[in-house]
Motif scaffolding. Structure first.
Motif, PDB file in Angstrom:
ATOM      1  N   ALA A  49       0.836  -1.210   0.000  1.00  0.00           N
ATOM      2  CA  ALA A  49       0.000   0.000   0.000  1.00  0.00           C
ATOM      3  C   ALA A  49       0.867   1.255   0.000  1.00  0.00           C
ATOM      4  N   LEU A  50       1.948   1.245   0.767  1.00  0.00           N
ATOM      5  CA  LEU A  50       2.868   2.386   0.790  1.00  0.00           C
ATOM      6  C   LEU A  50       3.528   2.566  -0.575  1.00  0.00           C
ATOM      7  N   LYS A  51       3.987   1.466  -1.157  1.00  0.00           N
ATOM      8  CA  LYS A  51       4.640   1.519  -2.471  1.00  0.00           C
ATOM      9  C   LYS A  51       3.680   2.061  -3.521  1.00  0.00           C
ATOM     10  N   SER A  52       2.460   1.570  -3.524  1.00  0.00           N
ATOM     11  CA  SER A  52       1.466   2.001  -4.502  1.00  0.00           C
ATOM     12  C   SER A  52       1.175   3.497  -4.374  1.00  0.00           C
ATOM     13  N   ALA A  53       1.028   3.973  -3.148  1.00  0.00           N
ATOM     14  CA  ALA A  53       0.751   5.401  -2.930  1.00  0.00           C
ATOM     15  C   ALA A  53       1.918   6.260  -3.407  1.00  0.00           C
TER      16      ALA A  53
END
Length: 99
Positions: A49-53
């Motif tokens: 989720a952090l990477k995607s954001a």
């Protein structure tokens, strides 16, 4: 999957605070801090989720490729067009060797 250092560097490149990243990724700010400081390893779904954001904000994560892991900014559309134009200009072709 990214590391805490890549998360911190990516956040710096796209110029967002932990609070802003927390809001965009739905990950608690304290979890982001612990991850970036290498104090705790979150679940793979949290890291994704952090990477995607961060990718949505313009970060590009570089996997281990013999030169190490990393992160850089995406080129904007206008940057990409300028680079393509410069690459197509032609000119004298010579070696890069200095005598």
């Amino acid at each position: 999957m990214i590391t805490g250092s890549q998360c911190r560097a990516g956040r710096a490149l796209v110029e967002v605070t932990r609070a802003k990243l927390a809001s965009r990724s739905a990950v608690d700010e304290a979890v982001i801090e612990q991850f970036e400081r290498k104090l705790e390893q979150p679940a793979p779904e949290t890291i994704a989720a952090l990477k995607s954001a961060l990718e949505t904000l313009g970060a590009v994560f570089i996997e281990e490729n013999g030169g190490g892991i990393g992160v850089r900014l995406k080129f904007t559309e206008s940057d990409a067009k300028r680079i393509a134009r410069l690459e197509g200009e032609g000119g004298i072709v010579a070696t890069n060797r200095v005598p």
